[in-house]
Write a protein that holds these residues in place. Structure first.
Motif, mmCIF file in Angstrom:
data_model
loop_
_atom_site.group_PDB
_atom_site.id
_atom_site.type_symbol
_atom_site.label_atom_id
_atom_site.label_comp_id
_atom_site.label_asym_id
_atom_site.label_seq_id
_atom_site.Cartn_x
_atom_site.Cartn_y
_atom_site.Cartn_z
ATOM 1 N N ARG A 73 31.216 50.743 45.332
ATOM 2 C CA ARG A 73 33.074 51.339 44.192
ATOM 3 C C ARG A 73 32.815 51.217 42.929
ATOM 4 N NH1 ARG A 73 35.117 47.317 47.437
ATOM 5 N NH2 ARG A 73 36.274 46.128 45.621
ATOM 6 N N THR A 129 47.088 54.809 49.055
ATOM 7 C CA THR A 129 45.419 53.717 49.653
ATOM 8 C C THR A 129 45.046 54.657 49.624
ATOM 9 O OG1 THR A 129 46.885 54.866 51.855
ATOM 10 C CG2 THR A 129 48.289 52.903 50.992
ATOM 11 N N GLU A 144 33.961 49.422 55.142
ATOM 12 C CA GLU A 144 34.463 49.212 55.324
ATOM 13 C C GLU A 144 35.744 48.519 54.338
ATOM 14 O OE1 GLU A 144 37.123 51.958 57.861
ATOM 15 O OE2 GLU A 144 38.288 50.684 57.907
ATOM 16 N N THR A 145 35.902 48.981 53.452
ATOM 17 C CA THR A 145 37.205 48.105 52.661
ATOM 18 C C THR A 145 38.307 49.022 52.674
ATOM 19 O OG1 THR A 145 36.631 49.190 50.517
ATOM 20 C CG2 THR A 145 35.564 46.888 51.424
ATOM 21 N N ARG A 146 39.840 48.410 52.845
ATOM 22 C CA ARG A 146 40.909 49.505 52.262
ATOM 23 C C ARG A 146 42.026 48.535 51.663
ATOM 24 N NH1 ARG A 146 39.850 47.557 57.348
ATOM 25 N NH2 ARG A 146 41.541 46.762 57.540
ATOM 26 N N HIS A 147 41.482 49.976 50.444
ATOM 27 C CA HIS A 147 43.404 49.109 49.137
ATOM 28 C C HIS A 147 43.869 49.979 49.148
ATOM 29 C CE1 HIS A 147 39.143 47.821 47.728
ATOM 30 N NE2 HIS A 147 38.806 48.522 48.455
ATOM 31 N N THR A 182 40.757 54.263 51.245
ATOM 32 C CA THR A 182 39.554 53.523 52.155
ATOM 33 C C THR A 182 37.879 53.576 51.442
ATOM 34 O OG1 THR A 182 40.902 53.366 54.128
ATOM 35 C CG2 THR A 182 38.442 53.045 54.139
ATOM 36 N N SER A 217 38.882 57.252 52.999
ATOM 37 C CA SER A 217 40.068 58.277 52.380
ATOM 38 C C SER A 217 41.430 58.146 51.551
ATOM 39 C CB SER A 217 40.978 58.154 54.288
ATOM 40 O OG SER A 217 41.726 56.344 54.061
ATOM 41 N N LEU A 258 33.781 53.914 53.037
ATOM 42 C CA LEU A 258 33.163 53.761 53.375
ATOM 43 C C LEU A 258 31.782 52.704 53.249
ATOM 44 C CD1 LEU A 258 34.127 56.272 55.684
ATOM 45 C CD2 LEU A 258 35.164 53.817 56.310
#
Length: 144
Positions: free
Chosen positions: A39, A92, A110-113, A94, A87, A96
């Motif tokens: 990331r 927000t 997956e990380t969501r922020h 995401t 996304s 992958l």
């Protein structure tokens, strides 16, 4: 994560001894650390280092994490981590991840922020940041 992505990059990872257990298998807790490497390098390759995001008064706080383990990575393995933006919304995003040893898929994740200001309140990212993150290009990232 099949097909081209508007925002993707590859990070090369060599498994270090400290990342393994007594059997030489990578510990499960290392995978999210590798995701952060991917990331961070992806954002740098796009021209938006995370340090710049923070300098502008924003944090990209982790709000969710998922890892699916398929095969073991081992000490000395040369791995390729592909990181994609899944996304992007005003507050927000995401990311992958696919981790491979040559053509063998070892793990996906997956990380969501959520974007926050310095007081940790959800905040809309500036339009130029959204444009940089959501741009149409792929990047080859440096080795780690």
């Amino acid at each position: 994560m099949n097909g081209p992505s508007p925002l993707a990059g590859e990070s090369l990872i060599r498994v270090r001894y400290a990342e393994t257990d007594a059997m030489g298998v990578v510990h499960h807790a290392v995978y999210p650390v590798w995701f952060e490497v991917g990331r961070t390098e992806l954002m740098e390759a796009r021209g938006l280092p995370y340090t710049e995001v923070e300098a502008r008064g924003y944090y990209l706080m982790l709000s969710g994490l998922n890892v699916e383990y398929r095969r073991a990575a081992r000490y000395g393995d040369a791995l390729t981590l592909t990181t994609r933006l899944g996304s992007l919304r005003s507050r927000t995003m995401t990311f992958l991840y696919e981790l491979r040893r040559e053509d063998e898929l070892l793990a996906t994740g997956e990380t969501r922020h959520i974007a926050t200001d310095r007081t940790y309140r959800p905040s809309r990212l500036p339009d130029d940041v959204l444009h940089i993150l959501g741009g149409e290009s792929s990047a080859r990232l440096p080795s780690r």
